[in-house]
Design an enzyme around this catalytic site. Structure first.
Site, PDB file in Angstrom:
ATOM      1  N   HIS A 148      32.385  27.386  35.000  1.00  0.00           N
ATOM      2  CA  HIS A 148      33.736  27.929  35.165  1.00  0.00           C
ATOM      3  C   HIS A 148      33.941  28.229  36.658  1.00  0.00           C
ATOM      4  O   HIS A 148      33.043  28.741  37.321  1.00  0.00           O
ATOM      5  CB  HIS A 148      33.918  29.198  34.341  1.00  0.00           C
ATOM      6  CG  HIS A 148      35.207  29.883  34.646  1.00  0.00           C
ATOM      7  ND1 HIS A 148      36.410  29.207  34.627  1.00  0.00           N
ATOM      8  CD2 HIS A 148      35.502  31.150  35.027  1.00  0.00           C
ATOM      9  CE1 HIS A 148      37.370  30.033  34.976  1.00  0.00           C
ATOM     10  NE2 HIS A 148      36.854  31.219  35.224  1.00  0.00           N
ATOM     11  N   ASN A 192      41.045  29.211  40.112  1.00  0.00           N
ATOM     12  CA  ASN A 192      40.598  29.551  38.758  1.00  0.00           C
ATOM     13  C   ASN A 192      41.725  29.226  37.770  1.00  0.00           C
ATOM     14  O   ASN A 192      42.779  29.845  37.819  1.00  0.00           O
ATOM     15  CB  ASN A 192      40.253  31.046  38.736  1.00  0.00           C
ATOM     16  CG  ASN A 192      39.782  31.536  37.378  1.00  0.00           C
ATOM     17  OD1 ASN A 192      39.869  30.835  36.371  1.00  0.00           O
ATOM     18  ND2 ASN A 192      39.284  32.761  37.351  1.00  0.00           N
ATOM     19  N   CYS A 248      38.574  32.387  29.966  1.00  0.00           N
ATOM     20  CA  CYS A 248      37.938  31.349  30.780  1.00  0.00           C
ATOM     21  C   CYS A 248      36.805  30.633  30.042  1.00  0.00           C
ATOM     22  O   CYS A 248      36.381  29.554  30.449  1.00  0.00           O
ATOM     23  CB  CYS A 248      37.411  31.947  32.076  1.00  0.00           C
ATOM     24  SG  CYS A 248      38.668  32.846  32.970  1.00  0.00           S
TER      25      CYS A 248
HETATM   26  O1  UT7 Z   1      37.621  34.055  35.566  1.00  0.00           O
HETATM   27  C1  UT7 Z   1      36.606  34.877  35.141  1.00  0.00           C
HETATM   28  C2  UT7 Z   1      36.718  36.264  35.551  1.00  0.00           C
HETATM   29  N1  UT7 Z   1      36.974  36.444  36.953  1.00  0.00           N
HETATM   30  C3  UT7 Z   1      35.968  36.665  37.781  1.00  0.00           C
HETATM   31  O2  UT7 Z   1      34.838  36.554  37.433  1.00  0.00           O
HETATM   32  C4  UT7 Z   1      36.345  37.085  39.176  1.00  0.00           C
HETATM   33  C5  UT7 Z   1      35.212  37.889  39.749  1.00  0.00           C
HETATM   34  N2  UT7 Z   1      35.496  38.516  40.993  1.00  0.00           N
HETATM   35  C6  UT7 Z   1      35.659  37.898  42.187  1.00  0.00           C
HETATM   36  O3  UT7 Z   1      35.679  36.698  42.269  1.00  0.00           O
HETATM   37  C7  UT7 Z   1      35.713  38.757  43.438  1.00  0.00           C
HETATM   38  O4  UT7 Z   1      35.390  40.082  43.088  1.00  0.00           O
HETATM   39  C8  UT7 Z   1      37.081  38.734  44.163  1.00  0.00           C
HETATM   40  C9  UT7 Z   1      37.303  37.386  44.830  1.00  0.00           C
HETATM   41  C10 UT7 Z   1      38.207  39.017  43.182  1.00  0.00           C
HETATM   42  C11 UT7 Z   1      37.113  39.785  45.256  1.00  0.00           C
HETATM   43  O5  UT7 Z   1      36.044  39.583  46.156  1.00  0.00           O
HETATM   44  P1  UT7 Z   1      35.087  40.780  46.582  1.00  0.00           P
HETATM   45  O6  UT7 Z   1      34.145  40.250  47.562  1.00  0.00           O
HETATM   46  O7  UT7 Z   1      34.531  41.357  45.309  1.00  0.00           O
HETATM   47  O8  UT7 Z   1      36.101  41.747  47.292  1.00  0.00           O
HETATM   48  P2  UT7 Z   1      36.464  43.278  46.930  1.00  0.00           P
HETATM   49  O9  UT7 Z   1      37.265  43.323  45.671  1.00  0.00           O
HETATM   50  O10 UT7 Z   1      35.226  44.097  47.004  1.00  0.00           O
HETATM   51  O11 UT7 Z   1      37.405  43.629  48.133  1.00  0.00           O
HETATM   52  C12 UT7 Z   1      36.926  43.657  49.446  1.00  0.00           C
HETATM   53  C13 UT7 Z   1      38.090  43.937  50.377  1.00  0.00           C
HETATM   54  C14 UT7 Z   1      38.959  45.109  49.939  1.00  0.00           C
HETATM   55  O12 UT7 Z   1      39.324  45.812  51.085  1.00  0.00           O
HETATM   56  P3  UT7 Z   1      38.632  47.205  51.460  1.00  0.00           P
HETATM   57  O13 UT7 Z   1      38.902  48.098  50.270  1.00  0.00           O
HETATM   58  O14 UT7 Z   1      37.171  46.887  51.608  1.00  0.00           O
HETATM   59  O15 UT7 Z   1      39.304  47.612  52.714  1.00  0.00           O
HETATM   60  C15 UT7 Z   1      40.176  44.451  49.360  1.00  0.00           C
HETATM   61  O16 UT7 Z   1      41.332  45.234  49.456  1.00  0.00           O
HETATM   62  O17 UT7 Z   1      38.955  42.788  50.437  1.00  0.00           O
HETATM   63  C16 UT7 Z   1      40.313  43.219  50.213  1.00  0.00           C
HETATM   64  N3  UT7 Z   1      41.034  42.136  49.598  1.00  0.00           N
HETATM   65  C17 UT7 Z   1      41.676  41.190  50.297  1.00  0.00           C
HETATM   66  N4  UT7 Z   1      41.803  40.986  51.621  1.00  0.00           N
HETATM   67  C18 UT7 Z   1      42.507  39.906  52.004  1.00  0.00           C
HETATM   68  C19 UT7 Z   1      41.176  41.893  48.263  1.00  0.00           C
HETATM   69  N5  UT7 Z   1      41.927  40.774  48.097  1.00  0.00           N
HETATM   70  C20 UT7 Z   1      42.238  40.325  49.338  1.00  0.00           C
HETATM   71  C21 UT7 Z   1      42.970  39.228  49.811  1.00  0.00           C
HETATM   72  N6  UT7 Z   1      43.063  39.045  51.139  1.00  0.00           N
HETATM   73  N7  UT7 Z   1      43.533  38.332  48.978  1.00  0.00           N
END
Ligand code: UT7
Length: 325
Positions: A252, A282, A113
């Site tokens: 980004h 992204n 990225c």
């Molecule tokens: O491009 C450069 C590198 N990439 C990044 O920098 C990406 C960085 N990370 C992020 O943008 C975020 O961490 C994400 C958008 C990927 C995830 O958001 P988050 O607020 O960190 O969520 P999380 O991974 O802590 O997940 C929270 C909950 C989980 O459920 P439980 O375990 O709390 O029950 C996930 O299973 O959200 C769940 N979850 C979803 N729910 C509905 C994860 N993906 C989804 C989804 N829809 N698509």
């Protein structure tokens, strides 16, 4: 040393739109979750016959036209991509051939990225030292080809697209600073396990879905905020400026919450942040490239403005540059 600036911009986004509503039918997710957690509403998907070099070519043609240059004027082509048409030859070579830019020296760089910021920094060196006159720098990705459409943790995030710029000598302003960083110890936070020499492709790697992006989003999130803010601070300082001097940030576009947290650390108001994540998700190296192009087209960047490009991605890699428009 010559002053080097951006003298043309272009972009190409595939026509097909994949909305959050469509994703709701593919995996266990919701428009509400995707919108509030990421800021993404929809993303673009390549057509079956569109490879990364095809997207790159359309963006490049627009950038050349904008710079009022012909393909033969270009001395150097750098394509930043992690989704090349094939392992080799480079997308840059394929692009050279498609454009007819027969004089250009061509290579790709793999900096995920942050690839577009890395490529700008590299091209700048060649031009400022007088080795080359004009460089075409492209960020192009077809992330849909490496996305696991059964994995809700990742498939809601990525999209396809390409952005391009032409770099050349400018009389005043131009790229004032460029800062790059890397940390290979965190490679497992975002990677594709198979398909390289570590784990060559086999039926088993395909069955185990190892050719798709694996990501630990949470860890990356925190690092992205910290490292993008740090990169911005270094680039701003190296340019002899302060945060308040920045007129527009082109970050980004991984997650709107990362971008706003980074802006908060820099005490930059939301009006100074350019966002296109809602439309495209992204697109790795193509995110900063298309955002810059669109900001210019929309008149958000005026002559004399201080523009900050700031990116972070798999590697880890990060980088920022300050451009006086
Ligand atoms: O491009 C450069 C590198 N990439 C990044 O920098 C990406 C960085 N990370 C992020 O943008 C975020 O961490 C994400 C958008 C990927 C995830 O958001 P988050 O607020 O960190 O969520 P999380 O991974 O802590 O997940 C929270 C909950 C989980 O459920 P439980 O375990 O709390 O029950 C996930 O299973 O959200 C769940 N979850 C979803 N729910 C509905 C994860 N993906 C989804 C989804 N829809 N698509």
């Amino acid at each position: 040393m010559k002053k080097v600036g951006i003298i043309g911009t272009g972009e190409y986004l595939p026509k097909k739109v994949l909305t959050n509503a469509a994703l709701e039918k593919m995996v266990d997710t919701s428009d509400e979750w995707i919108t509030t957690r990421t800021g993404i509403k929809e993303r673009r998907m390549r057509a079956k016959n569109e490879a990364t070099s095809d997207l790159a070519c359309k963006a490049a043609k627009q950038a050349l036209e904008d710079a009022r240059l012909k393909p033969q004027d270009i001395d150097l082509i750098i394509v930043a991509t992690i989704t090349p048409d094939m392992p080799f030859p480079s997308v840059a070579c394929l692009l050279q051939n498609a454009l007819g830019a027969t004089r250009a020296v061509c290579f790709d760089i793999s900096a995920a990225c942050a690839g577009f910021v890395y490529a700008i920094s590299i091209a700048r060196q060649f031009i400022s030292r007088g080795a080359y006159k004009f460089a075409l720098v492209v960020g192009a990705e077809t992330l849909s080809t490496v996305t696991d459409w059964q994995d809700r943790n990742t498939c809601v995030l990525f999209g396809d697209g390409a952005g391009a710029v032409v770099l050349g000598e400018v009389k005043s302003g131009g790229i004032l600073s460029a800062y790059l960083g890397s940390d290979g110890s965190k490679k497992d936070l975002l990677y594709i396990p198979a398909g390289g020499s570590r784990m060559p492709s086999t039926h088993q790697t395909v069955d185990e879905r190892l050719h798709y992006i694996k990501m630990q989003g949470n860890e990356l999130f925190k690092l992205a905020v910290t490292l993008m803010a740090e990169a911005a601070q270094v680039a701003i300082k190296e340019a002899g400026l302060e945060c308040k001097d920045v007129d527009l940030v082109i970050p980004h576009q991984a997650n709107i919450r990362i971008i706003l947290a980074m802006a908060k650390k820099l005490k930059l108001p939301r009006e100074k942040i350019y966002l296109n994540i809602e439309k495209y998700g992204n697109m790795s190296s193509a995110s900063t490239a298309t955002a810059l192009c669109e900001a210019v087209k929309e008149g958000r960047v005026k002559k004399g403005d201080i523009v900050l490009l700031d990116a972070f991605g798999a590697g880890l890699v990060w980088g920022a540059c300050i451009i006086k428009w």
